[in-house]
Design a protein around this motif. Structure first.
Motif, PDB file in Angstrom:
ATOM      1  N   TRP A 130      48.964  69.696  29.021  1.00  0.00           N
ATOM      2  CA  TRP A 130      49.964  69.252  28.063  1.00  0.00           C
ATOM      3  C   TRP A 130      51.387  69.615  28.503  1.00  0.00           C
ATOM      4  O   TRP A 130      52.302  68.805  28.391  1.00  0.00           O
ATOM      5  CB  TRP A 130      49.641  69.867  26.701  1.00  0.00           C
ATOM      6  CG  TRP A 130      50.475  69.304  25.600  1.00  0.00           C
ATOM      7  CD1 TRP A 130      51.489  69.938  24.939  1.00  0.00           C
ATOM      8  CD2 TRP A 130      50.380  68.003  25.030  1.00  0.00           C
ATOM      9  NE1 TRP A 130      52.010  69.099  24.005  1.00  0.00           N
ATOM     10  CE2 TRP A 130      51.356  67.904  24.029  1.00  0.00           C
ATOM     11  CE3 TRP A 130      49.541  66.899  25.283  1.00  0.00           C
ATOM     12  CZ2 TRP A 130      51.538  66.750  23.275  1.00  0.00           C
ATOM     13  CZ3 TRP A 130      49.732  65.752  24.526  1.00  0.00           C
ATOM     14  CH2 TRP A 130      50.705  65.684  23.539  1.00  0.00           C
ATOM     15  N   ALA A 131      51.560  70.839  29.033  1.00  0.00           N
ATOM     16  CA  ALA A 131      52.922  71.319  29.285  1.00  0.00           C
ATOM     17  C   ALA A 131      53.364  71.125  30.729  1.00  0.00           C
ATOM     18  O   ALA A 131      54.548  71.179  31.022  1.00  0.00           O
ATOM     19  CB  ALA A 131      53.024  72.795  28.912  1.00  0.00           C
TER      20      ALA A 131
ATOM     21  N   LYS B 115      46.631  73.589  27.859  1.00  0.00           N
ATOM     22  CA  LYS B 115      48.081  73.801  27.894  1.00  0.00           C
ATOM     23  C   LYS B 115      48.659  73.354  29.242  1.00  0.00           C
ATOM     24  O   LYS B 115      49.763  72.816  29.309  1.00  0.00           O
ATOM     25  CB  LYS B 115      48.387  75.280  27.637  1.00  0.00           C
ATOM     26  CG  LYS B 115      49.853  75.638  27.542  1.00  0.00           C
ATOM     27  CD  LYS B 115      50.415  75.424  26.147  1.00  0.00           C
ATOM     28  CE  LYS B 115      51.928  75.514  26.089  1.00  0.00           C
ATOM     29  NZ  LYS B 115      52.457  76.858  25.911  1.00  0.00           N
TER      30      LYS B 115
ATOM     31  N   CYS C 235      48.484  79.956  30.583  1.00  0.00           N
ATOM     32  CA  CYS C 235      48.130  78.657  30.009  1.00  0.00           C
ATOM     33  C   CYS C 235      46.625  78.434  30.052  1.00  0.00           C
ATOM     34  O   CYS C 235      45.980  78.726  31.052  1.00  0.00           O
ATOM     35  CB  CYS C 235      48.786  77.530  30.792  1.00  0.00           C
ATOM     36  SG  CYS C 235      50.537  77.432  30.558  1.00  0.00           S
TER      37      CYS C 235
ATOM     38  N   ASN D  93      54.206  81.786  26.137  1.00  0.00           N
ATOM     39  CA  ASN D  93      52.751  81.729  25.993  1.00  0.00           C
ATOM     40  C   ASN D  93      52.176  83.021  25.429  1.00  0.00           C
ATOM     41  O   ASN D  93      51.087  83.033  24.875  1.00  0.00           O
ATOM     42  CB  ASN D  93      52.102  81.438  27.347  1.00  0.00           C
ATOM     43  CG  ASN D  93      52.365  80.017  27.796  1.00  0.00           C
ATOM     44  OD1 ASN D  93      52.609  79.140  26.960  1.00  0.00           O
ATOM     45  ND2 ASN D  93      52.334  79.790  29.087  1.00  0.00           N
TER      46      ASN D  93
END
Lengths: 362, 297
Positions: free
Chosen positions: B205-206, B202, B198, A102
């Motif tokens: 989604w992840a 995110k 995140c 990330n």
């Protein structure tokens, strides 16, 4: 610089204030443990530092930066959760690499850091497994690994060992202490287990009902508790508390009788007289020492191998806990004479605050 | 006082055991017989349809026997080309509408569900209540206003009225299903992801989506089945036979003014079930697999 500074931090949910203006300074490179009974706000405080809870009032700064409005990801910290919170659908390797990905870190660097962390924590052979294929201790290592790959300025731990069995907890405690020595990064650690607190901490913060009761080194908290709460909370088994009355000759204790107090003592009112189990002396016949004695009956014996705890019922019905040598044989029902020394005890006034009668002489 | 020898005692025990086993076997047979009859009643229409698809037309309603006098396999190729257009076209239409509906519904409903389950925003509870209220309104009540709406924007006689609403999280049932599923995922995971950098998207989604395969599979299966066999929607919005979906096309075998070709109708009906069957077989394993994904303590 990666110290943490809390300035009059308040947290409320609606009208209910649960953290009441906490001031706290965490020094750079320090292992600070927040300890307190359930519901004292220690986890909330940690989550506020992490950025998972909003701050109602006051400021939190990490290093030189006020982070009140900085999102968790940008505070350059990492956190180990009580439940480990590993991503169940990712392998250990992906769990470790996820946060780095990330940050858009190059792949080679990620691989290097994951390998390093795996080596430190000895989880190299687990890298391709999913979390559900790991034991509790292994999950814990992975969770710690996930936080060290980030190389953060600040580590946060939220009761990380409480889901482990007793033996593993001791082992992980030692490993955590080793990890701290190796990394030297600032760590803030929440626990309700005071043995963890005492063994790991550089300094301990004792919290109760959203307030700081005392901050100090484990030595200071144990030997100079600032109030009755800290006195009974720190130390296992607990400190005995005996309610005494001050009169013109000193302090009148039930069962033990009169002890004299120094001139600085209050002249009237009640005093909570605190004495730890190891500070009693068991009097063998004839050799009376100490400032006061009382005889009681042994009602329960706890044998721990290296030491022994006796629950002794005194004539007034009050039960005191006494530590004795495990090499001597005792029987329940036996009569035993205890003596205590005034300068070894702790004194708390009616407001529960410490009265420093003998502190300089110890 | 009678003493039993070991031999006698074991004989008695054995005879008891035999009786008990016999009774148990009889109970098992009765149970299975009962279940077999029940399932036969359930699948009888399907069997009847399969058999009818290879019967000569005059035998379908005229002959009580299940077994056809001759097998007319020709019903299948004839039925495929039996209408004004080939079934290839209808299958293509059905697949376009269904696949897009499945994608739209799983994506948009999970998106809305994530917001209801995890994000904080003003009026969340009111919106949730409103959404739940739409569950109680029968489709037929909104049919006419919806039709007028689509007529005004000129979408009637296209696939759009059947597809676009699916991308706008219009199905409260699936949103509710997924909200419930997301809520039981531990929040610690979200927080760990938050610290791992995140964004809320995110995290969705992840972390959330990969852990919600059972709910997503359920949504996909039901959306597929309901859209594939939907008759009313296409009937109202599709007028041109070139846009017809399979269920609409099937109706065209029944004709008011000439001879209905029932054999071909049933042959194509059998074929229309095949995609649903395949889709179900493929996706149901996700429902099972998802249950074993808990990675916490």
């Amino acid at each position: 610089m990666s110290g943490v500074n809390l300035n009059k931090v308040v947290k409320s949910y609606g009208d209910l204030e649960i953290i009441h203006g906490i001031d706290l300074e965490v020094h750079d490179g320090e292992f600070l443990v927040l300890v307190g009974p359930s519901g004292c706000g220690k986890s909330t405080l940690l989550r506020m530092i992490a950025g998972l809870e909003e701050i109602t009032d006051g400021t939190i700064s990490i290093g030189d930066r006020i982070v009140n409005d900085v999102p968790a990801a940008q505070r350059n910290l990492s956190m180990v959760f009580q439940s480990y919170a590993l991503y169940p659908h990712m392998t250990v390797r992906k769990n470790l690499a996820f946060g780095l990905g990330n940050l858009k870190m190059p792949k080679a660097e990620i691989a290097k850091r994951v390998a390093e962390a795996a080596k430190i924590l000895q989880i190299e052979e687990l890298l391709e497994r999913k979390p559900r294929q790991l034991s509790g201790g292994q999950k814990q290592r992975v969770a710690i690994g996930r936080s060290i790959v980030r190389e953060p300025e600040l580590f946060l731990f939220d009761e990380p060992l409480s889901n482990l069995d007793a033996e593993l907890r001791v082992q992980m405690r030692v490993e955590l202490a080793g990890l701290y020595q190796r990394l030297g990064t600032t760590m803030i650690y929440v626990t309700h287990d005071q043995i963890e607190a005492m063994t790991l901490a550089t300094r301990i913060v004792v919290l109760q009902a959203g307030r700081v009761e005392q901050v100090g080194t484990p030595f200071n908290l144990y030997n100079y508790p600032q109030n009755k709460f800290v006195a009974t909370f720190i130390g296992s088994p607990k400190m005995n508390m005996i309610e005494g009355k001050v009169n013109n000759k000193g302090l009148d204790l039930p069962d033990f009788g009169q002890i004299s107090l120094p001139a600085t003592a209050p002249k009237s009112g009640a005093i909570h007289f605190g004495i730890r189990p190891e500070q009693f002396t068991i009097v063998k016949s004839g050799s009376a020492e100490g400032d006061a004695t009382s005889t009681g009956e042994i009602t329960l014996i706890e044998y721990l191998g290296s030491e022994l705890f006796l629950y002794i019922t005194l004539p007034s019905g009050h039960i005191v806990l006494v530590q004795a040598s495990s090499q001597t044989q005792y029987k329940t029902g036996e009569q035993l004479t205890l003596s205590l020394t005034a300068k070894n005890a702790h004194y708390f006034g009616e407001d529960d605050l410490r009265i420093p009668l003998y502190d300089e002489k110890k | 006082m009678t003493d039993l020898s070991i031999q006698e005692a074991s004989d008695i025990a054995r005879s008891y055991r035999i009786i008990r086993d016999k009774r148990k076997r009889r109970a098992t047979i009765t149970k299975h017989l009962f279940l077999a009859i029940c399932s036969l009643v359930m699948v009888y229409p399907l069997i009847w349809m399969i058999v009818s698809s290879v019967k000569p037309d005059n035998e379908i309603f005229g002959n009580i026997s299940l077994w056809p006098s001759e097998f007319i396999w020709q019903n299948y190729p004839d039925g495929w080309e039996g209408l004004f257009l080939s079934f290839t076209v209808f299958y293509k239409n059905s697949i376009i509408v269904t696949v897009l509906a499945v994608i739209g519904n799983t994506l948009s409903c999970s998106f809305a569900a994530y917001a209801f389950a995890r994000l904080e925003f003003k009026g969340k509870n009111i919106f949730f209540a409103l959404m739940m209220m739409t569950l109680m309104i029968p489709y037929h009540v909104v049919l006419i206003p919806q039709y007028l709406l689509f007529l005004k924007i000129g979408w009637v006689n296209t696939f759009l009225p059947l597809i676009v609403p699916r991308f706008l999280a219009g199905d409260a049932f699936f949103i509710f299903l997924m909200v419930q599923f997301f809520r039981q995922l531990p929040r610690d995971l979200d927080e760990a992801a938050m610290i791992d950098g995140c964004s809320p998207f995110k995290i969705y989604w992840a972390v959330i989506l990969p852990l919600s395969l059972p709910a997503l599979a359920t949504t996909a299966i039901f959306t597929f089945i309901w859209t594939w066999e939907d008759f009313l929607g296409p009937l109202i919005y599709l007028n041109d036979i070139r846009d017809y979906t399979v269920p609409l096309a099937l109706r065209n075998f029944i004709s008011q003014d000439s001879v209905s070709m029932f054999g071909q109708l049933f042959a194509m009906s059998i074929l229309s079930i095949v995609p649903i069957f395949i889709f179900f077989i493929f996706f149901q394993k996700f429902i099972i697999r998802g249950i074993a994904t808990s990675g916490l303590k």
